[in-house]
Design an enzyme around this catalytic site. Structure first.
Site, short mmCIF file in Angstrom:
data_model
loop_
_atom_site.label_atom_id
_atom_site.label_comp_id
_atom_site.label_asym_id
_atom_site.label_seq_id
_atom_site.Cartn_x
_atom_site.Cartn_y
_atom_site.Cartn_z
N ARG A 21 -92.51 10.62 -55.93
CA ARG A 21 -93.10 9.34 -55.53
C ARG A 21 -92.68 8.26 -56.51
NH1 ARG A 21 -99.07 11.43 -53.70
NH2 ARG A 21 -98.24 12.89 -52.16
N SER A 112 -98.27 9.34 -49.51
CA SER A 112 -99.67 9.68 -49.23
C SER A 112 -100.60 8.48 -49.22
CB SER A 112 -100.11 10.73 -50.25
OG SER A 112 -101.38 11.19 -49.91
N HIS A 113 -101.60 8.53 -50.11
CA HIS A 113 -102.63 7.49 -50.14
C HIS A 113 -102.20 6.28 -50.96
CE1 HIS A 113 -102.76 10.15 -53.49
NE2 HIS A 113 -103.37 9.22 -54.19
N ASP A 276 -105.94 9.50 -44.67
CA ASP A 276 -105.12 8.68 -45.57
C ASP A 276 -103.76 8.33 -44.99
OD1 ASP A 276 -104.06 11.23 -45.69
OD2 ASP A 276 -103.36 10.96 -47.74
N ASP A 278 -100.77 9.60 -45.02
CA ASP A 278 -99.96 10.60 -44.30
C ASP A 278 -100.81 11.61 -43.53
OD1 ASP A 278 -100.86 11.68 -46.70
OD2 ASP A 278 -99.19 13.09 -46.83
N ASP A 280 -103.27 13.74 -44.40
CA ASP A 280 -103.72 15.05 -44.87
C ASP A 280 -105.08 15.01 -45.56
OD1 ASP A 280 -102.79 13.83 -47.14
OD2 ASP A 280 -101.32 15.39 -47.66
N ARG A 281 -105.53 13.81 -45.95
CA ARG A 281 -106.85 13.73 -46.61
C ARG A 281 -107.93 13.37 -45.60
NH1 ARG A 281 -106.38 11.30 -52.63
NH2 ARG A 281 -104.57 12.50 -53.24
N THR A 343 -104.39 22.07 -59.48
CA THR A 343 -104.34 20.99 -58.50
C THR A 343 -102.98 20.96 -57.81
OG1 THR A 343 -105.90 19.64 -59.71
CG2 THR A 343 -104.35 18.47 -58.31
N GLU A 362 -109.70 20.76 -51.88
CA GLU A 362 -109.64 20.14 -53.20
C GLU A 362 -110.60 18.96 -53.25
OE1 GLU A 362 -105.41 20.20 -54.95
OE2 GLU A 362 -105.18 19.65 -52.86
N LYS A 375 -102.95 20.33 -46.42
CA LYS A 375 -104.30 19.93 -46.08
C LYS A 375 -104.22 19.08 -44.82
CE LYS A 375 -104.30 16.30 -49.65
NZ LYS A 375 -103.11 16.57 -50.43
N ARG A 491 -108.01 11.41 -65.07
CA ARG A 491 -109.10 11.80 -64.18
C ARG A 491 -110.10 12.64 -64.98
NH1 ARG A 491 -107.03 10.01 -59.63
NH2 ARG A 491 -105.05 10.71 -58.74
C1 G16 Z 1 -101.60 15.39 -53.71
C2 G16 Z 1 -101.56 16.87 -53.52
C3 G16 Z 1 -102.94 17.43 -53.63
C4 G16 Z 1 -103.57 17.02 -54.96
C5 G16 Z 1 -103.55 15.52 -55.07
C6 G16 Z 1 -104.13 15.04 -56.39
O1 G16 Z 1 -102.32 14.82 -52.67
O2 G16 Z 1 -101.03 17.17 -52.25
O3 G16 Z 1 -102.86 18.80 -53.50
O4 G16 Z 1 -104.88 17.46 -55.05
O5 G16 Z 1 -102.22 15.08 -54.93
O6 G16 Z 1 -103.16 14.60 -57.20
P1 G16 Z 1 -103.36 13.97 -58.62
O7 G16 Z 1 -104.75 14.25 -59.07
O8 G16 Z 1 -102.31 14.67 -59.41
O9 G16 Z 1 -103.12 12.49 -58.44
P2 G16 Z 1 -101.69 13.73 -51.72
O10 G16 Z 1 -102.73 13.46 -50.68
O11 G16 Z 1 -101.40 12.58 -52.63
O12 G16 Z 1 -100.45 14.38 -51.20
#
Ligand code: G16
Length: 538
Positions: A21, A112-113, A276, A278, A280-281, A343, A362, A375, A491
């Site tokens: 990303r 993603s988000h 979100d 994409d 998945d959330r 994670t 998660e 997810k 975090r």
């Molecule tokens: C991605 C991963 C998830 C993870 C999340 C948190 O989510 O696919 O499995 O829990 O990142 O990431 P971090 O705490 O490292 O920011 P997503 O929805 O961004 O693809």
């Protein structure tokens, strides 16, 4: 015509928690996306003549990279590319399409988000033939390749028409544009009792689903309003836009505030949900109540048998380490295992493939099952609808009954965003160095840097977050995000278990107050980051 283009490596093409990303501007540099895609192909073997799935969340730059990926797939010898119409495929739908069409793998284009648009973020992720994110041995190989790459293969063919379904030939490869929703909608129909959910809507049950201007809108419209008979207008912000309509497509209490206020504080709706960028959330709210992702996983696991696809029970539960221990209590009662992983959804793949876990989730608003290897936001919403349809109870009643039976794991995550990377690393190093002293000073049962031994492939993954566990089971966890594109995000995850139902109505931050103060002093967050308060609390 196939051509080989000379190139030079870019620094920093190291995949994070979920793919590579970067800011759109970084991806727009000549050869940047091509280098990364070629590094992926160079790290794979035996795909000649096989199928690659390509799709993305519709964000700015999506179709440009999709056309690039199609040309490169042709030049590299794939036999077929399956691509979602208009370049769209939600992450869970892409996972399903890979599995359903027995593809070799897939490229999912998404950040993603993270915000979209020309100044937002972009991302590329490679998923394997099981539909799941590539494991670390593959992403490590991709990164290693990106550091020495000298050329990539592409074709001189024009862009294909992504707006219409159908097939085009490119240099001997078939490019097939498919309806992005159809396969996925069919799968959902197999897993859930659509008749029961239809009857629920018919009885006057009302919900709002916020697509956040991102990918899930088209899926939600077809499934909720089309197949399940929810009233027109149930889906809001349902058209995927390159900049998500200016939304930050992160379904949480901060970025989905309007939905939360409408459903939680008002009396017009029984249920609210959002997904979100994409798809998945998921975010789940009911009248007067927000369901934490950890509680949602626990409740889904406890009630999965309501849904036809899970009627015979679940084999096991998996959760990431920072996710609350609420699911563990359900697993114990069901007499099944609960796995604690680092994670990142990629760590669930082996457990799901081996049949050790059926549902996983998660704290980061992700829940899913063995139906795909990602997810799945809409899956979680449909599971909740199925539970609501079977029980005919309110969201609040289901949650409070769950707490009464299992006790409540009060839980919150405090994010300190865009902290200077060096300061964040110093903070984490400081904690790591002081673990024995911290353990002794606070009478902790555990003070470690979480490491994971995969029970299936026996791989070992270290440095996955600092874990402080108190004698009463309360936990403070520190981790640096692996998905950000600017500075570092610290975090801090906080959890306290309270069995007594008389105390379950406490406000979450109040229930965690002393842990919050300790989390700041133990790590000296103000000293390292010059922040006295987190940026986002969920
Ligand atoms: C991605 C991963 C998830 C993870 C999340 C948190 O989510 O696919 O499995 O829990 O990142 O990431 P971090 O705490 O490292 O920011 P997503 O929805 O961004 O693809």
């Amino acid at each position: 015509m196939s051509v080989t283009v000379a190139t030079r490596p870019f620094d920093g093409q190291k995949p994070g928690t979920s793919g590579l990303r970067k800011k759109v501007k970084v991806y727009q540099q000549p050869h940047y996306a091509e280098n990364y895609i070629q590094s992926i192909f160079d790290s794979l073997e035996g795909f000649a003549g096989k199928t690659l799935v390509v799709g993305g969340d519709g964000r700015f730059y999506n179709t440009d990279v999709i056309q690039t990926a199609i040309r490169m797939a042709a030049a590299n010898g794939f036999g077929r590319v399956i691509v979602g119409q208009n370049g769209l495929l939600s992450t869970p739908a892409a996972s399903h399409v890979i599995r359903h069409h027995k593809a070799y793998g897939g490229l999912i284009l998404s950040a993603s988000h993270n915000p979209g648009g020309p100044d937002g973020d972009f991302g590329i992720k490679y998923n394997m033939g099981n539909g799941g994110p590539a494991p670390e041995k593959v992403t490590d190989a991709v990164f290693a390749r990106s550091k020495v790459i000298t050329a990539y293969k592409t074709t001189t063919t024009p862009d294909i028409d992504l707006t219409r379904t159908g097939k085009t030939m490119i240099e001997g490869m078939t490019a097939e544009v498919i309806d992005p929703v159809a396969d996925y909608a069919q799968l959902m129909q197999q897993l859930f009792d659509f008749d029961a959910i239809r009857a629920l809507f018919k009885s006057g049950f009302r919900m709002k689903f916020d697509g956040m201007g991102a990918i899930t809108g088209p899926y939600a419209k077809v499934i909720l309003e089309g197949m399940l008979g929810a009233p027109q207008g149930t889906v809001i912000n349902g058209t995927p836009l390159p900049d998500f309509g200016g939304h930050h497509p992160d379904p949480n209490l901060v970025h989905a505030k309007e939905l939360c206020d409408t459903v939680m504080l008002g009396s017009d709706f029984d249920f609210g949900a959002a997904s979100d960028g994409d798809g998945d959330r998921n975010l789940i709210v009911g009248r007067g109540i927000y369901v934490t992702p950890s509680d949602s996983l626990a409740i889904i696991a406890a009630n999965a048998a309501c849904a036809s696809g899970y009627r015979t029970g679940i084999a096991g539960i998996a959760r990431s380490m920072p996710t609350s221990c609420a699911p563990d209590r359900v697993a114990k009662k069901l007499g099944i295992a609960c796995y604690e992983t680092p994670t990142g959804w990629k760590f669930f793949g082996n457990l799901l493939d081996a049949g050790l876990a059926t549902v996983c989730g998660e704290e980061s608003f992700g829940t899913g099952s063995n139906h795909v290897r990602e997810k799945d936001g809409l899956w979680a919403v449909l599971m909740w609808l199925n539970i609501l349809a079977s029980t005919r109870k309110s969201v609040a009643d289901i949650v409070t009954a769950h707490w009464a039976e299992y006790g409540r794991n009060f839980y919150s995550r405090h994010d300190y965003e865009e902290v200077e990377s060096e300061s964040a690393n110093r903070l984490m190093d400081g904690l790591r160095a002081n673990l024995p002293a911290i353990k002794a000073a606070h009478g902790l049962t555990t003070a470690d840097d979480f490491a994971y031994d995969d029970p299936v492939d026996k791989s070992h993954t270290s440095s996955q977050g600092i874990r402080l566990v108190f004698a009463d089971g309360a936990r403070i966890i520190y981790r640096l995000s692996g998905t950000g594109t600017a500075g570092a995000t610290l975090r801090v995850y906080l959890e306290r278990y309270i069995a007594d139902p008389a105390l379950h109505g406490m406000e979450t931050q109040a229930a965690l107050q002393d842990l919050i103060a300790l989390s700041r002093s133990i790590a000296d967050i103000p000293g390292h980051t010059a922040r006295t308060e987190p940026t986002v609390i969920t």
